[in-house]
Design a protein around this motif. Structure first.
Motif, PDB file in Angstrom:
ATOM      1  N   SER A  63       0.815  -1.210   0.000  1.00 20.07           N
ATOM      2  CA  SER A  63       0.000   0.000   0.000  1.00 20.07           C
ATOM      3  C   SER A  63       0.852   1.265   0.000  1.00 20.07           C
ATOM      4  O   SER A  63       0.575   2.208  -0.739  1.00 20.07           O
ATOM      5  N   LYS A  64       1.905   1.280   0.847  1.00 23.19           N
ATOM      6  CA  LYS A  64       2.770   2.459   0.960  1.00 23.19           C
ATOM      7  C   LYS A  64       4.199   2.007   1.226  1.00 23.19           C
ATOM      8  O   LYS A  64       4.417   0.966   1.863  1.00 23.19           O
ATOM      9  N   MET A  65       5.148   2.816   0.768  1.00 24.03           N
ATOM     10  CA  MET A  65       6.542   2.527   1.090  1.00 24.03           C
ATOM     11  C   MET A  65       7.323   3.829   1.145  1.00 24.03           C
ATOM     12  O   MET A  65       7.105   4.723   0.323  1.00 24.03           O
ATOM     13  N   ARG A  66       8.219   3.924   2.137  1.00 23.24           N
ATOM     14  CA  ARG A  66       9.064   5.102   2.307  1.00 23.24           C
ATOM     15  C   ARG A  66      10.509   4.656   2.480  1.00 23.24           C
ATOM     16  O   ARG A  66      10.801   3.716   3.227  1.00 23.24           O
ATOM     17  N   LEU A  67      11.407   5.349   1.811  1.00 22.36           N
ATOM     18  CA  LEU A  67      12.844   5.096   1.894  1.00 22.36           C
ATOM     19  C   LEU A  67      13.551   6.381   2.273  1.00 22.36           C
ATOM     20  O   LEU A  67      13.295   7.431   1.680  1.00 22.36           O
ATOM     21  N   ASP A  68      14.457   6.317   3.247  1.00 20.12           N
ATOM     22  CA  ASP A  68      15.311   7.443   3.626  1.00 20.12           C
ATOM     23  C   ASP A  68      16.762   7.006   3.475  1.00 20.12           C
ATOM     24  O   ASP A  68      17.174   6.017   4.106  1.00 20.12           O
ATOM     25  N   VAL A  69      17.533   7.733   2.666  1.00 21.41           N
ATOM     26  CA  VAL A  69      18.913   7.343   2.370  1.00 21.41           C
ATOM     27  C   VAL A  69      19.888   8.300   3.034  1.00 21.41           C
ATOM     28  O   VAL A  69      19.866   9.510   2.773  1.00 21.41           O
ATOM     29  N   HIS A 196      22.969  15.655 -11.599  1.00 26.19           N
ATOM     30  CA  HIS A 196      23.608  16.482 -10.572  1.00 26.19           C
ATOM     31  C   HIS A 196      22.978  16.333  -9.188  1.00 26.19           C
ATOM     32  O   HIS A 196      23.302  17.094  -8.274  1.00 26.19           O
ATOM     33  N   HIS A 197      22.077  15.372  -9.034  1.00 23.18           N
ATOM     34  CA  HIS A 197      21.416  15.167  -7.743  1.00 23.18           C
ATOM     35  C   HIS A 197      21.311  13.681  -7.426  1.00 23.18           C
ATOM     36  O   HIS A 197      21.398  12.840  -8.323  1.00 23.18           O
ATOM     37  N   GLU A 198      21.098  13.395  -6.160  1.00 18.53           N
ATOM     38  CA  GLU A 198      20.878  12.021  -5.729  1.00 18.53           C
ATOM     39  C   GLU A 198      19.661  11.974  -4.819  1.00 18.53           C
ATOM     40  O   GLU A 198      19.316  12.958  -4.157  1.00 18.53           O
ATOM     41  N   LEU A 199      19.020  10.815  -4.790  1.00 17.04           N
ATOM     42  CA  LEU A 199      17.801  10.653  -4.006  1.00 17.04           C
ATOM     43  C   LEU A 199      18.103  10.677  -2.514  1.00 17.04           C
ATOM     44  O   LEU A 199      19.030  10.021  -2.039  1.00 17.04           O
ATOM     45  N   GLU A 200      17.314  11.454  -1.784  1.00 17.11           N
ATOM     46  CA  GLU A 200      17.425  11.500  -0.323  1.00 17.11           C
ATOM     47  C   GLU A 200      16.266  10.766   0.340  1.00 17.11           C
ATOM     48  O   GLU A 200      16.445  10.065   1.336  1.00 17.11           O
ATOM     49  N   ARG A 201      15.073  10.941  -0.194  1.00 11.69           N
ATOM     50  CA  ARG A 201      13.897  10.283   0.376  1.00 11.69           C
ATOM     51  C   ARG A 201      12.886  10.012  -0.734  1.00 11.69           C
ATOM     52  O   ARG A 201      12.723  10.813  -1.655  1.00 11.69           O
ATOM     53  N   ALA A 202      12.226   8.878  -0.632  1.00 11.61           N
ATOM     54  CA  ALA A 202      11.152   8.539  -1.572  1.00 11.61           C
ATOM     55  C   ALA A 202       9.990   7.956  -0.789  1.00 11.61           C
ATOM     56  O   ALA A 202      10.189   7.153   0.134  1.00 11.61           O
ATOM     57  N   GLU A 203       8.798   8.374  -1.143  1.00  7.01           N
ATOM     58  CA  GLU A 203       7.595   7.754  -0.574  1.00  7.01           C
ATOM     59  C   GLU A 203       6.574   7.587  -1.686  1.00  7.01           C
ATOM     60  O   GLU A 203       6.340   8.506  -2.477  1.00  7.01           O
ATOM     61  N   VAL A 204       6.003   6.390  -1.751  1.00  4.10           N
ATOM     62  CA  VAL A 204       5.006   6.081  -2.778  1.00  4.10           C
ATOM     63  C   VAL A 204       3.783   5.493  -2.098  1.00  4.10           C
ATOM     64  O   VAL A 204       3.904   4.592  -1.258  1.00  4.10           O
ATOM     65  N   HIS A 205       2.614   6.010  -2.458  1.00  5.28           N
ATOM     66  CA  HIS A 205       1.335   5.455  -2.013  1.00  5.28           C
ATOM     67  C   HIS A 205       0.639   4.862  -3.230  1.00  5.28           C
ATOM     68  O   HIS A 205       0.375   5.577  -4.207  1.00  5.28           O
ATOM     69  N   TYR A 206       0.336   3.575  -3.159  1.00  5.27           N
ATOM     70  CA  TYR A 206      -0.290   2.871  -4.276  1.00  5.27           C
ATOM     71  C   TYR A 206      -1.801   2.877  -4.081  1.00  5.27           C
ATOM     72  O   TYR A 206      -2.303   2.470  -3.037  1.00  5.27           O
TER      73      TYR A 206
END
Length: 249
Positions: A63-69, A196-206
């Protein structure tokens, strides 16, 4: 101690060539794949895998997922994924948390996910069985939780990318897998920005399923380093909402 070892699954791997992006970092979609492969392996160990649920006409759905790098591993880096069913579980909502560690045990990234068991006939969630509730554990890591309320949609000024969902984007439930959706979301961003950028946080709600052959529209608005996206099916129904936070690389 043996029970604790079962409840917290630990998987070692090395970042491979096809898991990396242009800058040799673990790619955003590769995080999603890595974490969910570990979750699937752990669920199988606990006799709670999709294959077991299908015997009763049910399946797991994300349903949902969050990643913090904190720091991206790179090609050739040894990493460890730890995952466990979280004690945040309630009702029909099952939470699973993750950490990714480097070879010295330092935290590279954390992730939190919300899953539901769905009846394949009615497509409705069912209550999490007591046997799965009993597996939940809190190992003490600080894991930022997925957002309870719905993610906000992109702004009215959003630009659009269109893509057709194919066979290779689908999973065993015969709908488009969530890894493909995150890959599309990243690919919808300007190339110069990604360089020139990198991922810091991603959150997806399906929100709803996508099918093979669907013409998918990805709407993207960007305010500095914050990206908001909506993934729409051919009927303009929201299939997923995506928030990405970036930082200079």
């Amino acid at each position: 101690m043996a029970g604790m070892e079962v409840k917290i699954y630990r998987e070692q791997s090395v970042v491979g060539y096809f898991e990396a992006d242009v800058k040799l970092r673990l790619a955003p979609s590769a995080y999603w794949r890595l974490l969910q492969n570990a979750a699937a392996a752990h669920a199988a160990m606990l006799s709670a895998a999709t294959e077991e649920l299908r015997k009763d006409g049910q399946t797991w759905m994300l349903s949902k997922m969050r990643l913090d790098v904190k720091r991206h591993p790179r090609i050739g880096d040894a990493i460890v994924v730890e995952t466990w069913p979280s004690t945040k579980l309630r009702g029909a909502r099952a939470y699973r948390d993750f950490v990714i560690l480097d070879e010295r045990g330092a935290t590279l990234a954390t992730a939190s996910s919300l899953w539901v068991i769905v009846d394949l006939g009615s497509r409705r969630p069912v209550r999490i069985p007591d046997a799965i509730v009993a597996l939940c554990v809190d190992p003490g890591y600080a894991i930022p939780a997925v957002q309870e309320e719905a993610l906000s949609p992109p702004e009215a000024t959003a630009h659009e990318m269109t893509i057709r969902a194919t066979w290779s984007d689908a999973d065993q439930n015969e709908h488009i897998n969530n890894v493909a959706i995150l890959r599309w979301a990243v690919d919808a961003l300007p190339l110069d920005f990604l360089m020139h950028h990198e991922l810091e946080r991603a959150e997806v709600h399906y929100r709803s399923e996508l099918q093979i052959g669907d013409v998918v529209r990805i709407l993207t608005s960007q305010d500095g380093l914050v990206v908001k996206q909506a993934v729409l099916n051919g009927e303009s129904r929201i299939a997923a909402l995506v928030h990405l936070q970036w930082r200079p690389s």
